[in-house]
Design a protein around this motif. Structure first.
Motif, PDB file in Angstrom:
ATOM      1  N   LEU A 106      46.019  55.989  62.629  1.00 29.51           N
ATOM      2  CA  LEU A 106      44.963  54.981  62.674  1.00 29.51           C
ATOM      3  C   LEU A 106      43.993  55.168  61.512  1.00 29.51           C
ATOM      4  N   GLY A 107      43.606  56.420  61.245  1.00 32.42           N
ATOM      5  CA  GLY A 107      42.714  56.694  60.130  1.00 32.42           C
ATOM      6  C   GLY A 107      43.322  56.294  58.800  1.00 32.42           C
ATOM      7  N   ILE A 108      44.609  56.579  58.632  1.00 37.17           N
ATOM      8  CA  ILE A 108      45.310  56.244  57.388  1.00 37.17           C
ATOM      9  C   ILE A 108      45.373  54.735  57.188  1.00 37.17           C
ATOM     10  N   VAL A 109      45.690  53.996  58.259  1.00 35.96           N
ATOM     11  CA  VAL A 109      45.764  52.534  58.169  1.00 35.96           C
ATOM     12  C   VAL A 109      44.401  51.945  57.815  1.00 35.96           C
ATOM     13  N   LEU A 110      43.337  52.475  58.445  1.00 34.19           N
ATOM     14  CA  LEU A 110      41.987  51.978  58.147  1.00 34.19           C
ATOM     15  C   LEU A 110      41.602  52.283  56.701  1.00 34.19           C
ATOM     16  N   PHE A 111      41.903  53.497  56.244  1.00 34.27           N
ATOM     17  CA  PHE A 111      41.644  53.829  54.839  1.00 34.27           C
ATOM     18  C   PHE A 111      42.423  52.891  53.913  1.00 34.27           C
ATOM     19  N   SER A 112      43.659  52.603  54.279  1.00 31.61           N
ATOM     20  CA  SER A 112      44.516  51.749  53.448  1.00 31.61           C
ATOM     21  C   SER A 112      43.997  50.322  53.366  1.00 31.61           C
ATOM     22  N   SER A 113      43.247  49.894  54.394  1.00 33.61           N
ATOM     23  CA  SER A 113      42.727  48.523  54.404  1.00 33.61           C
ATOM     24  C   SER A 113      41.632  48.317  53.373  1.00 33.61           C
ATOM     25  N   LYS A 114      41.054  49.406  52.855  1.00 34.51           N
ATOM     26  CA  LYS A 114      39.948  49.300  51.896  1.00 34.51           C
ATOM     27  C   LYS A 114      40.350  48.494  50.673  1.00 34.51           C
ATOM     28  N   ALA A 115      41.477  48.844  50.072  1.00 40.78           N
ATOM     29  CA  ALA A 115      41.903  48.164  48.846  1.00 40.78           C
ATOM     30  C   ALA A 115      42.112  46.678  49.093  1.00 40.78           C
ATOM     31  N   VAL A 116      42.647  46.340  50.251  1.00 39.55           N
ATOM     32  CA  VAL A 116      42.894  44.934  50.587  1.00 39.55           C
ATOM     33  C   VAL A 116      41.577  44.179  50.718  1.00 39.55           C
ATOM     34  N   MET A 117      40.599  44.781  51.409  1.00 35.59           N
ATOM     35  CA  MET A 117      39.300  44.123  51.581  1.00 35.59           C
ATOM     36  C   MET A 117      38.545  44.018  50.269  1.00 35.59           C
ATOM     37  N   VAL A 118      38.691  45.008  49.397  1.00 37.27           N
ATOM     38  CA  VAL A 118      38.058  44.940  48.076  1.00 37.27           C
ATOM     39  C   VAL A 118      38.623  43.760  47.286  1.00 37.27           C
ATOM     40  N   LYS A 119      39.944  43.605  47.310  1.00 36.73           N
ATOM     41  CA  LYS A 119      40.563  42.488  46.600  1.00 36.73           C
ATOM     42  C   LYS A 119      40.123  41.148  47.181  1.00 36.73           C
ATOM     43  N   LEU A 120      39.963  41.086  48.498  1.00 35.00           N
ATOM     44  CA  LEU A 120      39.473  39.851  49.129  1.00 35.00           C
ATOM     45  C   LEU A 120      38.052  39.542  48.666  1.00 35.00           C
ATOM     46  N   ALA A 121      37.212  40.564  48.556  1.00 33.60           N
ATOM     47  CA  ALA A 121      35.822  40.374  48.133  1.00 33.60           C
ATOM     48  C   ALA A 121      35.750  39.883  46.693  1.00 33.60           C
ATOM     49  N   TYR A 122      36.659  40.352  45.842  1.00 40.19           N
ATOM     50  CA  TYR A 122      36.644  39.954  44.438  1.00 40.19           C
ATOM     51  C   TYR A 122      36.902  38.450  44.263  1.00 40.19           C
ATOM     52  N   GLN A 123      37.421  37.810  45.268  1.00 41.67           N
ATOM     53  CA  GLN A 123      37.644  36.367  45.202  1.00 41.67           C
ATOM     54  C   GLN A 123      36.324  35.589  45.189  1.00 41.67           C
ATOM     55  N   TYR A 124      35.228  36.280  45.539  1.00 43.79           N
ATOM     56  CA  TYR A 124      33.913  35.625  45.593  1.00 43.79           C
ATOM     57  C   TYR A 124      33.035  36.030  44.398  1.00 43.79           C
ATOM     58  N   GLN A 125      33.665  36.363  43.271  1.00 42.65           N
ATOM     59  CA  GLN A 125      32.983  36.657  42.002  1.00 42.65           C
ATOM     60  C   GLN A 125      31.933  37.772  42.116  1.00 42.65           C
ATOM     61  N   VAL A 126      32.240  38.802  42.881  1.00 41.61           N
ATOM     62  CA  VAL A 126      31.370  39.969  42.951  1.00 41.61           C
ATOM     63  C   VAL A 126      31.970  41.056  42.065  1.00 41.61           C
ATOM     64  N   ASP A 127      31.126  41.831  41.387  1.00 39.98           N
ATOM     65  CA  ASP A 127      31.642  42.881  40.506  1.00 39.98           C
ATOM     66  C   ASP A 127      31.823  44.185  41.271  1.00 39.98           C
ATOM     67  N   ALA A 128      32.517  45.138  40.667  1.00 42.54           N
ATOM     68  CA  ALA A 128      32.894  46.381  41.335  1.00 42.54           C
ATOM     69  C   ALA A 128      31.674  47.191  41.762  1.00 42.54           C
ATOM     70  N   LEU A 129      30.673  47.312  40.888  1.00 36.32           N
ATOM     71  CA  LEU A 129      29.503  48.137  41.196  1.00 36.32           C
ATOM     72  C   LEU A 129      28.700  47.551  42.355  1.00 36.32           C
TER      73      LEU A 129
END
Length: 299
Positions: free
Chosen positions: A16-39
């Motif tokens: 469960l911990g591994i799956v939740l950690f793995s979801s981070k990259a997916v959610m980051v990519k989803l957020a980038y669709q709204y023109q937000v920068d990495a920092l």
């Protein structure tokens, strides 16, 4: 029977911990669709995480440290807080601007082999034939997967791959360097302290170099920032610690191979990312190489 149940629950908690950690990259990519920068996105992650780590640190501050802690230990804690969770996270978020979430997780999965190399360079620990084979296989797998992505996505893949590799190196440095500090503070207290340090590092970075109005973002960005903080940072950090406590680090290293697989699946579902058969083969080679190291440690 109780020992068996503890082991099984430890495996389930770890997955469960591994799956939740793995979801981070997916959610980051989803957020980038709204023109937000990495920092800015990293700032939101730390802002939402910060109160939880402070609360946990306060709760555990009265608990006596397992070993004697001297002043220099706190200095090193500051160093590893900056290297392990500030620099590593920043490199990771920047890298995800350029490459797929699934490829990010595959490259990050190199960190156990980097740890082996660091132990050889700095602590003169020999690299045995199994470890050498594992290192060879993992990097061959990365070359196969990475080359396939360059053909598809172009030269931006090199930039993204470099930042993710820097992330893996920073995280490996943190693991190697902080290993002797964790027994002194205890897992929960040490994790809380280094996360607080990394939060402050991100706050300072954002304050000095960003001109983004943090109060004028899409509501989806705030939501994803909150989800990244809670479900891909705070909760899994303690789930993984508890899993390691129940089944030991060697057994956890084996189930950690589920990380890249879960990211590939999640990225396919939420981002419509697709890896070619050649890339999937490369990913399997990387996973096999890491498992080879893990199983060797277990034996």
């Amino acid at each position: 029977m109780q020992s068996k149940n503890k082991f099984i629950s430890g495996i389930l908690i770890g997955i469960l911990g591994i799956v939740l950690f793995s979801s981070k990259a997916v959610m980051v990519k989803l957020a980038y669709q709204y023109q937000v920068d990495a920092l800015t996105l990293l700032l939101l992650r730390m802002l939402f995480s910060f109160p939880f780590y402070v609360a946990i640190a306060l709760i555990y501050s009265r608990k006596q440290n397992p070993q004697v802690v001297v002043k220099s230990d706190y200095y090193w804690l500051l160093v590893f807080g900056v290297v392990g969770y500030y620099l590593a996270s920043y490199f990771d978020f920047v890298g995800l601007v350029y490459i797929k979430a699934s490829l990010e997780r595959i490259i990050l999965f190199l960190y156990p082999t980097i740890i082996i190399v660091f132990n050889r360079l700095f602590f003169k620990k020999p690299i045995n034939p199994t470890q050498a084979l594992a290192i060879f296989l993992t990097y061959i797998g990365i070359v196969i997967t990475f080359w396939g992505e360059v053909v598809i996505s172009g030269n931006d893949t090199y930039i993204g791959g470099l930042f993710i590799l820097l992330c893996a190196i920073a995280y490996a440095s943190y693991i190697v360097g902080s290993g002797w500090l964790i027994p002194k503070f205890g897992v929960v207290k040490f994790t809380s302290y280094v996360m607080i340090v990394s939060c402050f590092a991100v706050f300072v970075h954002f304050g000095l170099f960003s001109k983004v109005d943090i109060f004028n973002l899409h509501w989806e960005v705030y939501l994803l920032g909150f989800l990244i903080a809670i479900f891909a940072t705070v909760i899994p950090s303690f789930l993984v610690s508890e899993s390691i406590n129940r089944i030991n680090s060697s057994n956890f290293a084996v189930i950690a191979g589920f990380g890249p697989i879960s990211t590939i699946i999640l990225a396919g579902i939420f981002l419509n990312e697709v890896l070619t058969l050649l890339q999937l083969f490369g990913a399997l080679v990387v996973i096999f190489g890491i498992l080879l190291v893990s199983l060797k440690k277990k034996n």
